[in-house]
Enzyme design. Structure first.
Site, PDB file in Angstrom:
ATOM      1  N   CYS A   6      44.929  50.324  -0.418  1.00 43.34           N
ATOM      2  CA  CYS A   6      44.310  51.292  -1.315  1.00 43.34           C
ATOM      3  C   CYS A   6      45.405  52.215  -1.830  1.00 43.34           C
ATOM      4  O   CYS A   6      46.535  52.167  -1.356  1.00 43.34           O
ATOM      5  CB  CYS A   6      43.240  52.097  -0.596  1.00 43.34           C
ATOM      6  SG  CYS A   6      42.081  52.859  -1.764  1.00 43.34           S
ATOM      7  N   ARG A  42      34.523  60.387  -5.456  1.00 42.50           N
ATOM      8  CA  ARG A  42      34.716  58.946  -5.634  1.00 42.50           C
ATOM      9  C   ARG A  42      33.447  58.246  -6.133  1.00 42.50           C
ATOM     10  O   ARG A  42      33.332  57.028  -6.021  1.00 42.50           O
ATOM     11  CB  ARG A  42      35.148  58.325  -4.314  1.00 42.50           C
ATOM     12  CG  ARG A  42      36.404  58.925  -3.692  1.00 42.50           C
ATOM     13  CD  ARG A  42      37.148  57.855  -2.900  1.00 42.50           C
ATOM     14  NE  ARG A  42      37.995  58.326  -1.819  1.00 42.50           N
ATOM     15  CZ  ARG A  42      39.155  58.952  -1.977  1.00 42.50           C
ATOM     16  NH1 ARG A  42      39.590  59.267  -3.183  1.00 42.50           N
ATOM     17  NH2 ARG A  42      39.874  59.291  -0.924  1.00 42.50           N
ATOM     18  N   CYS A  72      41.656  56.525  -5.447  1.00 40.04           N
ATOM     19  CA  CYS A  72      41.980  55.185  -4.968  1.00 40.04           C
ATOM     20  C   CYS A  72      42.607  54.293  -6.045  1.00 40.04           C
ATOM     21  O   CYS A  72      42.902  53.125  -5.788  1.00 40.04           O
ATOM     22  CB  CYS A  72      40.728  54.515  -4.408  1.00 40.04           C
ATOM     23  SG  CYS A  72      39.985  55.451  -3.058  1.00 40.04           S
ATOM     24  N   LYS A 112      30.494  49.816   5.118  1.00 41.33           N
ATOM     25  CA  LYS A 112      31.076  51.096   5.544  1.00 41.33           C
ATOM     26  C   LYS A 112      30.382  52.232   4.821  1.00 41.33           C
ATOM     27  O   LYS A 112      30.255  52.175   3.613  1.00 41.33           O
ATOM     28  CB  LYS A 112      32.563  51.086   5.191  1.00 41.33           C
ATOM     29  CG  LYS A 112      33.268  52.374   5.500  1.00 41.33           C
ATOM     30  CD  LYS A 112      34.692  52.285   5.049  1.00 41.33           C
ATOM     31  CE  LYS A 112      35.267  53.684   5.071  1.00 41.33           C
ATOM     32  NZ  LYS A 112      36.395  53.819   4.219  1.00 41.33           N
ATOM     33  N   LYS A 161      31.080  49.588   0.223  1.00 49.18           N
ATOM     34  CA  LYS A 161      31.673  50.856   0.645  1.00 49.18           C
ATOM     35  C   LYS A 161      31.009  51.988  -0.131  1.00 49.18           C
ATOM     36  O   LYS A 161      31.087  52.047  -1.352  1.00 49.18           O
ATOM     37  CB  LYS A 161      33.171  50.832   0.378  1.00 49.18           C
ATOM     38  CG  LYS A 161      33.852  52.116   0.799  1.00 49.18           C
ATOM     39  CD  LYS A 161      35.355  52.023   0.647  1.00 49.18           C
ATOM     40  CE  LYS A 161      35.995  53.336   1.019  1.00 49.18           C
ATOM     41  NZ  LYS A 161      37.444  53.302   0.825  1.00 49.18           N
ATOM     42  N   ARG A 217      39.914  61.879   5.858  1.00 51.92           N
ATOM     43  CA  ARG A 217      40.718  62.364   4.733  1.00 51.92           C
ATOM     44  C   ARG A 217      41.723  63.406   5.180  1.00 51.92           C
ATOM     45  O   ARG A 217      42.779  63.548   4.560  1.00 51.92           O
ATOM     46  CB  ARG A 217      39.800  62.864   3.623  1.00 51.92           C
ATOM     47  CG  ARG A 217      39.081  61.684   2.972  1.00 51.92           C
ATOM     48  CD  ARG A 217      38.182  62.084   1.843  1.00 51.92           C
ATOM     49  NE  ARG A 217      37.444  60.908   1.372  1.00 51.92           N
ATOM     50  CZ  ARG A 217      36.473  60.953   0.470  1.00 51.92           C
ATOM     51  NH1 ARG A 217      36.124  62.118  -0.067  1.00 51.92           N
ATOM     52  NH2 ARG A 217      35.864  59.845   0.104  1.00 51.92           N
TER      53      ARG A 217
HETATM   54  C1  PBG Z   1      40.578  54.754   1.750  1.00 50.11           C
HETATM   55  C2  PBG Z   1      39.723  54.720   2.961  1.00 50.11           C
HETATM   56  C3  PBG Z   1      38.807  55.689   3.388  1.00 50.11           C
HETATM   57  C4  PBG Z   1      38.351  55.269   4.639  1.00 50.11           C
HETATM   58  C5  PBG Z   1      38.965  54.046   4.924  1.00 50.11           C
HETATM   59  N1  PBG Z   1      39.798  53.713   3.862  1.00 50.11           N
HETATM   60  C6  PBG Z   1      38.420  56.985   2.796  1.00 50.11           C
HETATM   61  C7  PBG Z   1      37.736  57.029   1.506  1.00 50.11           C
HETATM   62  O1  PBG Z   1      37.371  56.040   0.891  1.00 50.11           O
HETATM   63  O2  PBG Z   1      37.562  58.151   1.039  1.00 50.11           O
HETATM   64  C8  PBG Z   1      37.378  56.012   5.503  1.00 50.11           C
HETATM   65  C9  PBG Z   1      37.491  55.794   6.954  1.00 50.11           C
HETATM   66  C10 PBG Z   1      36.814  56.764   7.826  1.00 50.11           C
HETATM   67  O3  PBG Z   1      36.162  57.731   7.425  1.00 50.11           O
HETATM   68  O4  PBG Z   1      36.930  56.553   9.019  1.00 50.11           O
HETATM   69  N2  PBG Z   1      40.072  54.094   0.646  1.00 50.11           N
HETATM   70 ZN    ZN Z   2      41.179  54.782  -1.229  1.00 49.55          ZN
END
Ligand code: PBG
Ligand code: ZN
Length: 337
Positions: A124, A227, A134, A258, A205, A215
């Site tokens: 990412c 996002r 991202c 997720k 996601k 974060r």
């Molecule tokens: C990055 C990413 C994120 C997470 C995993 N990869 C954060 C987001 O998308 O803002 C979240 C993982 C977590 O909260 O444990 N793209």
């Molecule tokens: Zn990201």
């Protein structure tokens, strides 16, 4: 038929009367081999910076990996998911696809320490871009929504994936939620000679408040906006199935939902629709932090809660779980043997 002429009531209590019988017939069992531990690797040397909102987790520099990996493998954990915190961030996230980038260095080091540990690398741009989104962002559109340039982002994600594979990553896990992301990465990996490297796509996601602690840990919070123009709306479940269909068509080898704990219905639906694809579920930082905080206050039993929640995630249909509780669970499972 029983003596009163009725069908006999099923006596399920017959099956619960002692622990040997309960264990024998248990449908879902936790197993350290099905857990993936996320790690945060930061630039610099001799750094181990605890993450405030994630007790037990720290950003560590590459020179701390040896001790960390020894501990992890000593506990029986077989796979890790890597996130990088680079020294320099810029609008294109250039560290993310540099040969000398933080993740590339970390992967090479881990493979030197223990070549058998399965290394999954998160692909990412949010940890590498100065704006924290991202993908490539020109700004906002007229309605003030964040405007990600999907196709420019694909080129960078593909470069990043290839450089991770070159460094020795076993599995590529793209999490940017761009359209055509899996296809672009698959094509780039194949052209570069990495046909054997599988893609674990963060297929479903959600734009979720459950990523808050992460974060901080990964220093990837967006500097403006959110996002929601590229991650899923939490009201939608059927759309998750559609996201998975597209990823499968593009060549995803494994799917992911997720967050996990707060989206068990999505885990269930995806597994029911695509039973043949391995399904991961990400027990996110916020879901981890909620248990930690309540346990610290003495309001819930941490061990029992974690077992129950991770079991629920697997019962819903996850084949493996990415969790910040991997170390604790591995230890607890050993004690139980
Ligand atoms: C990055 C990413 C994120 C997470 C995993 N990869 C954060 C987001 O998308 O803002 C979240 C993982 C977590 O909260 O444990 N793209
Ligand atoms: Zn990201």
């Amino acid at each position: 038929m029983n003596h009163s002429g009725q069908f006999p009531k099923t006596r399920l209590r017959r099956l619960r009367q002692n622990s040997r019988l309960r264990n024998l017939i248990r449908e879902t069992r936790l197993d350290t081999g099905r857990l993936v531990l996320p790690l945060f690797i930061r630039h610099g040397a001799n750094a181990k910076i605890p993450v405030q909102s994630m007790p037990g987790h720290a950003q560590i520099s590459v020179d701390h990996l040896e001790a960390e990996i020894k501990e992890i493998t000593g506990l029986g954990i077989k796979s890790v998911l890597l996130f990088g915190i680079p020294a320099m961030k810029d609008s294109l996230g250039q560290d993310s696809y540099s040969d000398q980038g933080i993740i590339q260095s970390a992967i090479r080091m881990i493979k030197k320490i223990d070549p058998t540990l399965l290394v999954i690398s998160d692909v990412c741009l949010c940890e590498y871009t100065d704006h924290g989104h991202c993908g490539v962002v020109e700004g906002r559109d007229h309605s003030h929504e964040v405007d990600v340039d999907n196709d420019k982002t694909l080129t960078l994600l593909a470069k990043q994936a290839v450089s991770h594979a070159q460094a020795g990553a076993d599995v590529i896990a793209p999490s940017a939620n761009m359209d055509g992301m899996v296809h672009a990465i698959r094509e780039a990996l194949d052209v570069a000679g990495f046909q054997h490297v599988p893609i674990l796509s963060y297929s479903a996601k959600y734009a979720s408040s459950m990523y808050g602690p992460f974060r901080h840990a990964a220093e990837g919070a967006p500097k403006f906006g959110d996002r929601r123009t590229y991650q899923m709306d939490s009201g939608n479940a059927k759309e998750a199935v559609r996201e998975c269909a597209l990823d499968i068509a593009e060549g995803a080898d494994m799917l992911m939902v997720k967050p996990a704990h707060t989206y068990l219905d999505v885990v269930y639906q995806v597994k029911q629709t695509y039973p043949a694809l391995p399904l991961a579920a990400y027990h996110t930082s916020g879901e981890f932090a909620m248990i930690k905080a309540a346990a610290e206050k003495g309001w819930i039993d941490e061990r029992k809660s974690v077992f129950e929640i991770l079991t629920a995630i697997q019962r819903a249909g996850a084949d493996f779980v990415i969790t910040y509780y991997a170390k604790e669970v591995a230890g607890w499972l050993r004690e139980d043997r």
